[in-house]
Scaffold this motif. Structure first.
Motif, PDB file in Angstrom:
ATOM      1  N   ALA A   1      39.775  34.542  31.309  1.00 51.92           N
ATOM      2  CA  ALA A   1      39.969  35.923  31.747  1.00 51.92           C
ATOM      3  C   ALA A   1      39.556  36.043  33.200  1.00 51.92           C
ATOM      4  CB  ALA A   1      39.140  36.870  30.884  1.00 51.92           C
TER       5      ALA A   1
ATOM      6  N   GLU B   1      40.277  41.224  32.146  1.00 50.03           N
ATOM      7  CA  GLU B   1      41.672  41.111  31.731  1.00 50.03           C
ATOM      8  C   GLU B   1      41.956  39.649  31.395  1.00 50.03           C
ATOM      9  OE1 GLU B   1      45.299  43.150  33.774  1.00 50.03           O
ATOM     10  OE2 GLU B   1      44.846  41.308  34.853  1.00 50.03           O
ATOM     11  N   TYR B   2      42.548  39.404  30.266  1.00 49.79           N
ATOM     12  CA  TYR B   2      42.851  38.035  29.846  1.00 49.79           C
ATOM     13  C   TYR B   2      44.025  37.477  30.645  1.00 49.79           C
ATOM     14  CZ  TYR B   2      39.753  38.738  25.908  1.00 49.79           C
ATOM     15  OH  TYR B   2      38.651  38.973  25.139  1.00 49.79           O
TER      16      TYR B   2
ATOM     17  N   GLN C   1      42.803  45.039  28.016  1.00 50.61           N
ATOM     18  CA  GLN C   1      42.020  45.233  29.229  1.00 50.61           C
ATOM     19  C   GLN C   1      40.759  45.971  28.837  1.00 50.61           C
ATOM     20  OE1 GLN C   1      44.212  47.319  32.225  1.00 50.61           O
ATOM     21  NE2 GLN C   1      45.217  45.479  32.940  1.00 50.61           N
TER      22      GLN C   1
ATOM     23  N   VAL D   1      36.969  45.585  35.359  1.00 61.25           N
ATOM     24  CA  VAL D   1      37.965  45.310  34.321  1.00 61.25           C
ATOM     25  C   VAL D   1      37.930  43.828  33.971  1.00 61.25           C
ATOM     26  CG1 VAL D   1      40.414  45.382  33.754  1.00 61.25           C
ATOM     27  CG2 VAL D   1      39.425  47.167  35.174  1.00 61.25           C
TER      28      VAL D   1
ATOM     29  N   THR E   1      37.105  47.668  30.023  1.00 62.18           N
ATOM     30  CA  THR E   1      36.435  48.211  31.196  1.00 62.18           C
ATOM     31  C   THR E   1      34.930  48.232  30.970  1.00 62.18           C
ATOM     32  OG1 THR E   1      36.702  50.467  30.380  1.00 62.18           O
ATOM     33  CG2 THR E   1      38.400  49.632  31.862  1.00 62.18           C
TER      34      THR E   1
ATOM     35  N   ARG F   1      39.416  47.574  40.041  1.00 68.09           N
ATOM     36  CA  ARG F   1      40.688  48.154  40.447  1.00 68.09           C
ATOM     37  C   ARG F   1      40.536  48.892  41.777  1.00 68.09           C
ATOM     38  NH1 ARG F   1      41.779  50.460  34.905  1.00 68.09           N
ATOM     39  NH2 ARG F   1      42.894  48.799  33.898  1.00 68.09           N
TER      40      ARG F   1
END
Length: 91
Positions: free
Chosen positions: A3, A25-26, A51, A23, A53, A8
């Motif tokens: 990941a 995210e894979y 996703q 975040v 957070t 962001r």
């Protein structure tokens, strides 16, 4: 399973510093391919839709270590301000 952890960026319509979440995210395990009937891009990798957070970078790293996820940290680029006077428009 790997990941990436990142923050962001603000979009152009946001002005304040506000809440900036981290975040997790894979990374997609397989490439997306076009569906032969409709032409839409898709894959069988369901982890790509997830996703998560977190309020801080430490919380995101702790979660990744706890779950055994090899996470890479993507640093936030520094803010650069372009200071310009109104008179510069007429040069």
């Amino acid at each position: 399973m790997s990941a990436r952890i990142f923050q962001r960026p603000k979009n152009a319509m946001q002005s304040g510093s506000g809440r900036r979440e981290w975040v997790l995210e894979y990374v997609p395990a397989e490439p997306r391919k076009a569906d032969p009937l409709m032409g839409w891009a898709g894959s069988g990798d369901t982890q790509a839709q997830v996703q998560l957070t977190f309020p801080s970078l430490d919380a995101a790293r702790a979660y990744a270590e706890k779950k055994g996820i090899a996470a890479t940290f993507i640093p936030t680029p520094p803010k650069t301000l372009k200071l310009q006077a109104y008179a510069d428009n007429f040069r």
